[in-house]
Design a protein around this motif. Sequence first.
Motif, PDB file in Angstrom:
ATOM      1  N   GLU A   1       0.784  -1.177   0.110  1.00 60.31           N
ATOM      2  CA  GLU A   1      -0.071   0.068  -0.032  1.00 60.31           C
ATOM      3  C   GLU A   1       0.797   1.202  -0.039  1.00 60.31           C
ATOM      4  OE1 GLU A   1      -3.032   2.049   3.246  1.00 60.31           O
ATOM      5  OE2 GLU A   1      -2.313   0.205   3.382  1.00 60.31           O
ATOM      6  N   ILE A   2       0.556   2.279  -0.871  1.00 60.14           N
ATOM      7  CA  ILE A   2       1.321   3.482  -0.940  1.00 60.14           C
ATOM      8  C   ILE A   2       0.519   4.343   0.388  1.00 60.14           C
ATOM      9  CG2 ILE A   2       1.793   5.684  -2.234  1.00 60.14           C
ATOM     10  CD1 ILE A   2       2.090   3.924  -4.688  1.00 60.14           C
ATOM     11  N   ILE A   3       1.062   4.507   1.423  1.00 58.68           N
ATOM     12  CA  ILE A   3       0.508   5.267   2.371  1.00 58.68           C
ATOM     13  C   ILE A   3       0.830   6.781   2.353  1.00 58.68           C
ATOM     14  CG2 ILE A   3       0.478   3.143   3.992  1.00 58.68           C
ATOM     15  CD1 ILE A   3       3.034   4.350   5.294  1.00 58.68           C
ATOM     16  N   ASP A   4       1.600   7.385   1.344  1.00 62.29           N
ATOM     17  CA  ASP A   4       1.990   8.628   1.171  1.00 62.29           C
ATOM     18  C   ASP A   4       2.906   8.758   0.102  1.00 62.29           C
ATOM     19  OD1 ASP A   4       1.721  11.247   1.636  1.00 62.29           O
ATOM     20  OD2 ASP A   4       2.829  11.244   3.627  1.00 62.29           O
ATOM     21  N   HIS A   5       2.825  10.185  -0.404  1.00 58.64           N
ATOM     22  CA  HIS A   5       4.010  10.140  -1.477  1.00 58.64           C
ATOM     23  C   HIS A   5       4.664  11.908  -1.187  1.00 58.64           C
ATOM     24  CE1 HIS A   5       5.894  10.687  -5.167  1.00 58.64           C
ATOM     25  NE2 HIS A   5       5.666  11.977  -5.452  1.00 58.64           N
ATOM     26  N   ILE A   6       5.825  11.569  -0.850  1.00 56.54           N
ATOM     27  CA  ILE A   6       6.583  12.732  -0.527  1.00 56.54           C
ATOM     28  C   ILE A   6       6.934  13.680  -1.866  1.00 56.54           C
ATOM     29  CG2 ILE A   6       8.868  13.154   0.671  1.00 56.54           C
ATOM     30  CD1 ILE A   6       9.054  10.324   1.172  1.00 56.54           C
ATOM     31  N   ASN A   7       6.156  14.858  -1.464  1.00 56.42           N
ATOM     32  CA  ASN A   7       6.303  15.733  -2.484  1.00 56.42           C
ATOM     33  C   ASN A   7       7.304  16.579  -2.329  1.00 56.42           C
ATOM     34  OD1 ASN A   7       3.728  15.180  -4.238  1.00 56.42           O
ATOM     35  ND2 ASN A   7       2.779  15.474  -2.456  1.00 56.42           N
ATOM     36  N   PHE A   8       8.492  16.376  -3.004  1.00 53.52           N
ATOM     37  CA  PHE A   8       9.869  17.307  -2.939  1.00 53.52           C
ATOM     38  C   PHE A   8       9.787  18.083  -4.228  1.00 53.52           C
ATOM     39  CE2 PHE A   8      11.966  14.430   0.414  1.00 53.52           C
ATOM     40  CZ  PHE A   8      11.369  15.241   1.414  1.00 53.52           C
ATOM     41  N   LYS A   9      10.694  18.919  -4.278  1.00 52.20           N
ATOM     42  CA  LYS A   9      11.022  19.605  -5.560  1.00 52.20           C
ATOM     43  C   LYS A   9      12.004  18.604  -6.371  1.00 52.20           C
ATOM     44  CE  LYS A   9      12.778  23.086  -3.534  1.00 52.20           C
ATOM     45  NZ  LYS A   9      12.632  23.220  -2.125  1.00 52.20           N
ATOM     46  N   GLU A  10      11.871  18.962  -7.677  1.00 52.36           N
ATOM     47  CA  GLU A  10      12.304  17.645  -8.683  1.00 52.36           C
ATOM     48  C   GLU A  10      14.185  18.090  -8.295  1.00 52.36           C
ATOM     49  OE1 GLU A  10      12.061  15.466 -10.531  1.00 52.36           O
ATOM     50  OE2 GLU A  10      10.233  15.248  -9.421  1.00 52.36           O
ATOM     51  N   SER A  11      14.681  19.486  -7.915  1.00 50.90           N
ATOM     52  CA  SER A  11      15.897  19.558  -7.657  1.00 50.90           C
ATOM     53  C   SER A  11      16.308  19.042  -6.477  1.00 50.90           C
ATOM     54  CB  SER A  11      15.978  21.079  -7.470  1.00 50.90           C
ATOM     55  OG  SER A  11      15.195  21.639  -6.366  1.00 50.90           O
ATOM     56  N   THR A  12      15.424  18.722  -5.333  1.00 50.16           N
ATOM     57  CA  THR A  12      15.718  17.806  -4.144  1.00 50.16           C
ATOM     58  C   THR A  12      16.149  16.549  -4.526  1.00 50.16           C
ATOM     59  OG1 THR A  12      14.403  19.477  -2.701  1.00 50.16           O
ATOM     60  CG2 THR A  12      15.008  17.411  -1.792  1.00 50.16           C
ATOM     61  N   TRP A  13      15.120  15.926  -5.269  1.00 49.68           N
ATOM     62  CA  TRP A  13      15.372  14.400  -5.749  1.00 49.68           C
ATOM     63  C   TRP A  13      16.611  14.317  -6.550  1.00 49.68           C
ATOM     64  CZ3 TRP A  13      13.351  11.310  -2.765  1.00 49.68           C
ATOM     65  CH2 TRP A  13      11.989  11.485  -2.151  1.00 49.68           C
ATOM     66  N   ASP A  14      16.726  15.378  -7.508  1.00 48.92           N
ATOM     67  CA  ASP A  14      18.064  15.339  -8.318  1.00 48.92           C
ATOM     68  C   ASP A  14      19.343  15.468  -7.435  1.00 48.92           C
ATOM     69  OD1 ASP A  14      16.497  15.136 -10.749  1.00 48.92           O
ATOM     70  OD2 ASP A  14      16.675  17.221 -10.966  1.00 48.92           O
ATOM     71  N   SER A  15      19.348  16.274  -6.566  1.00 47.31           N
ATOM     72  CA  SER A  15      20.607  16.343  -5.651  1.00 47.31           C
ATOM     73  C   SER A  15      20.882  15.022  -4.863  1.00 47.31           C
ATOM     74  CB  SER A  15      20.474  17.388  -4.546  1.00 47.31           C
ATOM     75  OG  SER A  15      20.155  18.723  -5.396  1.00 47.31           O
ATOM     76  N   ILE A  16      19.717  14.662  -4.415  1.00 41.54           N
ATOM     77  CA  ILE A  16      20.183  13.182  -3.555  1.00 41.54           C
ATOM     78  C   ILE A  16      20.619  12.058  -4.371  1.00 41.54           C
ATOM     79  CG2 ILE A  16      18.821  11.474  -2.324  1.00 41.54           C
ATOM     80  CD1 ILE A  16      16.759  13.587  -1.176  1.00 41.54           C
ATOM     81  N   PHE A  17      19.852  12.010  -5.543  1.00 45.93           N
ATOM     82  CA  PHE A  17      20.402  10.997  -6.604  1.00 45.93           C
ATOM     83  C   PHE A  17      21.683  10.971  -7.104  1.00 45.93           C
ATOM     84  CE2 PHE A  17      16.011   9.129  -6.414  1.00 45.93           C
ATOM     85  CZ  PHE A  17      15.814   8.137  -7.466  1.00 45.93           C
ATOM     86  N   ASN A  18      21.743  12.244  -7.341  1.00 41.25           N
ATOM     87  CA  ASN A  18      23.148  12.753  -7.878  1.00 41.25           C
ATOM     88  C   ASN A  18      24.478  12.399  -6.807  1.00 41.25           C
ATOM     89  OD1 ASN A  18      22.338  13.453 -10.300  1.00 41.25           O
ATOM     90  ND2 ASN A  18      22.146  15.645  -9.841  1.00 41.25           N
ATOM     91  N   GLY A  19      23.981  12.944  -5.641  1.00 40.88           N
ATOM     92  CA  GLY A  19      24.849  12.543  -4.482  1.00 40.88           C
ATOM     93  C   GLY A  19      25.290  11.071  -4.369  1.00 40.88           C
ATOM     94  N   MET A  20      24.062  10.298  -4.092  1.00 38.68           N
ATOM     95  CA  MET A  20      24.323   8.798  -4.111  1.00 38.68           C
ATOM     96  C   MET A  20      24.847   8.221  -5.254  1.00 38.68           C
ATOM     97  SD  MET A  20      20.457   7.906  -2.518  1.00 38.68           S
ATOM     98  CE  MET A  20      21.228   6.081  -2.034  1.00 38.68           C
ATOM     99  N   TYR A  21      24.826   8.773  -6.392  1.00 42.35           N
ATOM    100  CA  TYR A  21      25.222   8.228  -7.714  1.00 42.35           C
ATOM    101  C   TYR A  21      26.994   8.423  -7.719  1.00 42.35           C
ATOM    102  CZ  TYR A  21      26.784   7.370 -12.427  1.00 42.35           C
ATOM    103  OH  TYR A  21      27.486   6.969 -13.717  1.00 42.35           O
ATOM    104  N   LYS A  22      27.352   9.733  -7.159  1.00 43.26           N
ATOM    105  CA  LYS A  22      28.794  10.004  -6.725  1.00 43.26           C
ATOM    106  C   LYS A  22      29.352   9.180  -5.857  1.00 43.26           C
ATOM    107  CE  LYS A  22      28.735  15.044  -8.449  1.00 43.26           C
ATOM    108  NZ  LYS A  22      29.066  16.192  -7.828  1.00 43.26           N
ATOM    109  N   VAL A  23      28.596   8.616  -4.780  1.00 46.60           N
ATOM    110  CA  VAL A  23      29.381   7.813  -3.874  1.00 46.60           C
ATOM    111  C   VAL A  23      29.953   6.471  -4.389  1.00 46.60           C
ATOM    112  CG1 VAL A  23      28.635   6.090  -2.031  1.00 46.60           C
ATOM    113  CG2 VAL A  23      27.492   8.456  -2.002  1.00 46.60           C
ATOM    114  N   ILE A  24      29.218   5.925  -5.685  1.00 47.88           N
ATOM    115  CA  ILE A  24      29.770   4.775  -6.165  1.00 47.88           C
ATOM    116  C   ILE A  24      30.964   4.983  -6.880  1.00 47.88           C
ATOM    117  CG2 ILE A  24      29.257   2.768  -7.633  1.00 47.88           C
ATOM    118  CD1 ILE A  24      27.611   3.006  -5.043  1.00 47.88           C
TER     119      ILE A  24
END
Length: 930
Positions: A812-835
Motif C-alpha cells: 500500500e502506498i501510504i503517502d507520497h513525498i512531494n519534494f521539488k525535482e531539484s531536491t530529488w536530483d541532488s539526492i540521486f546525484n549525490g548517491m550516484y557519486k558515492v559509487i
Amino acid sequence: MIKKIINFISDLTKSRIFVIGAFFAFLFILLVHRVFVLQVIEGENYLESFTYRIQKETELPSSRGTIYDRNGKILAYNRLANSITIEDSSLLKTNAEKNEMIFRLLQLIEGSGYEAIYNIPIRLYEDGTMEFTVSGNSLLRFIRNVYGKDNIDQLSEEQKSVTVEELFDYMCHGDDDTSMFGIDDSYSTEDALKIAAVRYELFMKRYEQYLSVTITSDVSDTLVAKIKENTAELPGVTVEQDYVRQYENSKYFSNITGYCGEISEDELEEFRLSGNDSYTSGDIIGKTGLEKSFENELHGEKGKQTVYVDSLGSILEVAERVDSSPGNNLYLTIDKDYQIQAYNLLEEEIAGILLQKLSSSGEGRIDMNDVYAALIKNGIIDLEHMKDKGASELEQSIYALYQSQESSRFETIRHLLDGTNMNSYNACSEEEREYIELIENIITNNGILDTSRLSSDDETSQLWTTGNTSLYEYLHYAIGKDAIQVSALEISDTFLDSNQIYAALTDFILLELDGNNSFSKIVYSAMLSQGMISGQQVCLLLYEQGVLEKDADYDNLLNNVVDAYAFMYNKIKNLEITPDMLALDPCSGSLVATDPKTGEVLALVSYPSYDANRIGDANYFASLLENESLPLYNRAMLQKTAPGSTFKMITAAAGLEEGVITPDSYITDMIVFDKVGIPVSCWSTQYSHGSIEITDAIKESCNYFFYEVGYRLGIDSNGYYNSEYGIQRLRKYMALFGLDRTSGIELDEAEPNMSDMDPVLSAIGQARNSYTPSQLARYITAVASRGDLYKLSILNKLTDSNEQTIQEYSPEIIDHINFKESTWDSIFNGMYKVIGNSSFLSVFSGLDVEVAGKSGTAQENALRPDHGLFVSFAPYDDPQITVTVVLPYGYGSYNSGSVAKNMLSYVFHQNEATDGKRQAANVDGSTVSD
C-alpha cells in the motif's frame, strides 16, 4: 384297547396338566429353534460381531496450507507421517504383562531401525556401569518424580543421595509391591532401562490416562504394517497418522516462515478467550514468523469421526465422519533464489572479515586463542561427551584435567557467595565475572530473582548496575527487598528469616552449577587461556566429536605438518567453520531487497539462521538457545542500530525543502564544528573537504556539512539557535520517509526510534536514531521511487487448496513525498557519486549496471567494532531494486557495500550463483568515508 387309548388322550387333553405341558413343550421347541438359528444358521456372523465395543470420538487432522515464493517454489508444506503411540490398557493387569507387551513393541521398533522414546536421565555403558546424565536440581526433580513426591523438599536425605544403581533397582527390579515397574531379571539391563523409560512416561501421565504417549514418530509403512499385524499382542498401542511440517532450504527462510510446535496451555487459553475453541491439547500451531501470524489461514479445519472400537483399540464401525478441510496456501513476494544468494553472500563476507582480522596486526585484530575459546563457549565442542566413557583418549585426557580444576573453581564461587570474596564485580577477575553473570542468569531464568521488585533508584541497585558492589551484598539486598521468590526454591517451609533464605539460595545455586554446562565452559576456557589446553587439541576435538569429517587436514594437524593457526584459518576460509559457529565480531548480518516500483520485498535475510525442520529436537533447540550468535533472532526485523551516514539523505532533503540550503549552497568544511555544545569533528580529522555543495557532501559523507545543515535547521525566526526547533523540523522529514513507524512487513518488528535531541548529531544519523534494516529498506525504497512511501509487504496472495484466489495482497502506498525535482536530483546525484568515490570505485568496478548508494558507519559500543551499513538502488536512472545491508560490528561500511555489489551483480545476471565450493570473501580491509 384302541378305544381306551383314545379315551385316555381325550381325558388328558381336558386336564390342566396337559395344557401346562403343551405350553412348556412349545416354549422348549421355540428355544431349540432360536438356539439353532443363533449357533448354526447365524453363528458365524454373531461370532464376528460379538466382542467388546466402546464408542470413541476422534479428531481427523487437517493439512496445513503450503507457503510458496513469488514464483511458486515451495518453502513450507505438510507431509503425512505415522507415529506409534501407547496408552494404559485395561487388558493388562500386572507389571509382567505390561513389561512383556512393551518389550515386544520395542523389538518391533528397533528391528525396523527406529529408536523409542528414552527420557530418563540414566546412561548405561558397555561395561554394565551406569550414571546419571543430569545433576543438581535437575537430578533431584527426576528423583522426586520417581518417588512420587510433590517437591524436592519432601525427599528424605537417603532418597536425595540415592545412587543410580539403587534408583534403577527401585524402578525396575523386585515384585509388584517392592518395585515401581516390576521388571524381572529375565530382561537384560539395557532392555530393562528401555522398558522403564516407556513405563516412566506412562507413569507421568497417570492422572491423565486418556492421553497417549508417543513412542516413536515419522515411521515407515513397513513398521506400521508390523504393528497392525501384532495388534492382538499390543493392547493400548495404536498407529496415529498426522501431518509433519516440512521446510525446503529451511535455514534461508526460517526467519520468514518461522516454525510450528505443539500448542501450550497459555496459547490454548488465548484461543479460547478469543472465541476459538477448535484447538485442543496436542494440536500443532505456528509459533513464530508467518506460521504464527497466518495461523488462522494456514491451519485448516479438523474433521472428526465417531467410531466403535474393541478392547484392542481396533475400529469395528465408523458411526459418523466429518472430513477435515485443508488450510489455505500463502504466496510470498520473496524470490527464493535471491534469498539463498543473499544469505550466502552475507556468510562469505563475514567469514572474510574474520580472516582479515585474524591475519591483521592492527586495531581490532582477533587473537586465534579467542577462536579456540569460541568453539567451547558457543557449544561447538560438546563438553558433555567429554565425560562419556565412550569418549576418545583425547577427550578423556582433557576431561581428567578439567576434573583436577573443577573443585578449585567451585571454591572460587563459594567465596563469592559466602562473602569471603567481597570484591565488586569490576574488581573481580574476568573468570570471576563470568561466574557472577552465570549465577545471575540462573536465578533469574528459574524465576527466583524478581528484578521488578528492585528499584533502580536504590543505591545498591545502582552500584550493582555499574559493577561497584559484590555479589554477596547484592543477593542480601535482593532478599531484603523480597525479590527472592522462596517458592521457586522448592522448600516447604516458607517462614524463613533472611539468613535461612540466603542459605537455601546458596544451596540452590551450587546445585544448579553442579554439572552446569555454562560453568564447564568457563572453566575450559580459562584452562585454554592459561595454556593447560592447546589450540591443536581443540582443533582435533572437532574431528573426534564429528563436527568435521576426518580428511587429509586431520592427518596434517595430528602429525604437526600444519599448525593449529593455519588449520583453523583454512577451515574458516572454506566455510567448514562458519561465523555463526564462532559468535565473534562480526557473526551476523541482514540484507533486505525491495522493488521500488511496487514496494514488494524480494529478499529478507537474517544471518545466522536455523533449520526449522529440526526445531522439535530438544538437543538441537538447546544448541540454538546456547549459540551466542542468536540464530533464532530475526535481525532484519528486530535488530536496531544507528543508521550512521545512510541517514544523510534525510538531512539533505530537510535542508533543501526547508530552504536552509539550496542545491548551489557551498559550505566550507572546517573539520571541527564548534558552534553549539561539545565540539564535534568531521570523520576526516586530518584534512578538510573544502568548500562543497550537497551532492559532493553526500559523496564524501562530510559530517561537517551535515552538522551545519542540522544547525541551520535549528535557527528560529528570530535568528537564534533552538535545538528543540531544529529537531522538530528534522523529525518531520524522518516521518515523511516512514521512520516514525514500522515498515509494514507482516512479521514481528521492533519499533523505530527517531532521535528527539540535538539536531546537529542527529543530522549524521547519530544521537538517538535507531532503526531496523527493514525500516531503512522502506526509507531507501521511498528514495529510489522519488517519494512513494510504501507499507512494505512480503505477501502476494492467499489461495484455497484448489488454488482459487481468496485474497490478493499488494503493498500500500501510504503517502507520497512531494519534494521539488531539484531536491530529488541532488539526492540521486549525490548517491550516484558515492559509487564513484575512490573508496567504493574498486568495489563496484566491473558492474555494468549503474548504481546509487550510501554507506554508513555507526559506533554504539566503544569496546566493539563499528556497525557497517550500505543502502543502494539500481539501475540509477530507472530503479528496479533496492538493497540494504547491515553488518553489526562489521568494522565499517566497506564490507556492507561489497555484499550489496555482489547481490546486485547476481540480480542483473553478471555473477550467477555457483554450484561449486563456496569460500570466504576476499576482504582487503579497506576503509571508507561515511
